[in-house]
Design an enzyme around this catalytic site. Structure first.
Site: not given
Ligand code: PXG
Length: 291
Positions: A50, A103, A150, A183
């Site tokens: 990812r 760049r 992300k 979400e």
């Molecule tokens: N939605 C968003 C917007 C995320 O950033 C998830 C869902 C869950 O995805 P996963 O792959 O973890 O099941 C995320 C990811 C933290 C932290 O430090 C965690 C996320 C994002 C930012 C910070 O706890 N989770």
């Protein structure tokens, strides 16, 4: 604590990047949050895949191969003697000048790996469940900045988080630009209705969470019907059970949404079963390392 910065393991106080790093100046970069349980890194391949997809989407060069990055993560865990850990991988465009032009940063990409003890959420949250509230800030629309990336710019989610906190809640329910459930700020959302599991499809401004995908597979093996389907706020309010999934939080029951009790206002039976089953997965699956 030792931190991996561009190929070197350095002490925390020496772990620094330039103020001209475009990750700092513009949020120009990508990241992953990963967990290790008892010397097993959970879904390491999926997280690295990812990260590389996020990087590819924003045309960010990855200085390490996937194998090299995996090895660097394990090396950092070992250097810190961590059996259980939260792992943050950050890949940024690197040092450039004050202009946006990526760049200028070419060849300077920054790779940081921080491993730390996992800050567990309070047990009470899992026993009693969480209250969430829908907030005015809508989730980024995919045509602008796709939530599948992300990126280091999490302002969209941070604004929503602040709105939830202002409303006296710990977590925000983010809707997409059409008003459907997307979400939460760092977690995916699921509902249970008549024993079946529903979660929004990834096209609805929803990150395809790795915990989310793990849970969909797990539910199918338990012969629970699963649906990736558009969910309205009404459908959420009248659901039997609701929960959130994420790497850090794992599975958190939700018992109240916008002041409406979900089910009987207690963590649901199916939610609790999935919490137990998910825990089993994290104890037996993963990339093993030795301290
Ligand atoms: N939605 C968003 C917007 C995320 O950033 C998830 C869902 C869950 O995805 P996963 O792959 O973890 O099941 C995320 C990811 C933290 C932290 O430090 C965690 C996320 C994002 C930012 C910070 O706890 N989770």
């Amino acid at each position: 604590m030792k931190v991996y910065v561009n190929g070197k393991l350095v002490e925390r106080r020496e772990a620094k990047v330039s103020v001209f790093d475009h990750g700092f100046l513009y949020g120009d970069g990508v990241f992953e949050g990963i967990r290790a349980y008892n010397c097993l890194v959970f879904k390491l391949k999926e997280h690295i895949d990812r990260l590389y997809e996020s990087a590819h989407s924003i045309m960010l060069n990855t200085p390490l191969t996937k194998k090299q990055l995996g090895d660097a993560i394990i090396k950092t865990l070992k250097a810190n003697k961590l059996k259980d850990a939260y792992i943050r991988v950050v890949l940024s465009r690197g040092e450039g000048d004050l202009g946006l032009d990526p760049r200028k940063c070419k060849g300077n990409e920054t790779v940081v790996i921080i491993t730390d003890k996992i800050a567990l959420y309070p047990k009470e949250l899992y026993d009693k469940g969480m209250e969430i509230v829908s907030v005015p800030t809508v989730r980024n629309i995919p045509e602008a900045l796709n939530p599948q990336v992300k990126s280091l710019n999490y302002l969209n989610n941070i604004l929503a988080k602040m709105e939830a906190i202002n409303a006296g809640c710990q977590e925000a329910l983010m809707l997409d630009h059409l008003g459907y459930v997307a979400e939460c700020t760092g977690d995916n959302i699921f509902v249970v209705k008549h024993g079946e599991l529903y979660t929004p499809p990834q096209c609805m401004g929803t990150l395809r969470g790795i915990t989310r995908d793990t849970l969909l597979v797990l539910a199918r093996t338990l012969k629970i019907s699963t649906h990736e389907h558009v969910i309205s706020r009404h459908e959420l309010y009248i659901s039997d059970e609701c929960f959130l999934t994420g790497t850090a939080a794992e599975i958190v029951p939700v018992v109240k949404v916008d002041g409406r009790k979900i089910g009987d206002g207690k963590p649901g039976k199916l939610t609790q079963r999935l919490m137990r089953e998910f825990k089993k997965c994290t104890q037996k699956e993963g990339t093993r390392y030795k301290l």
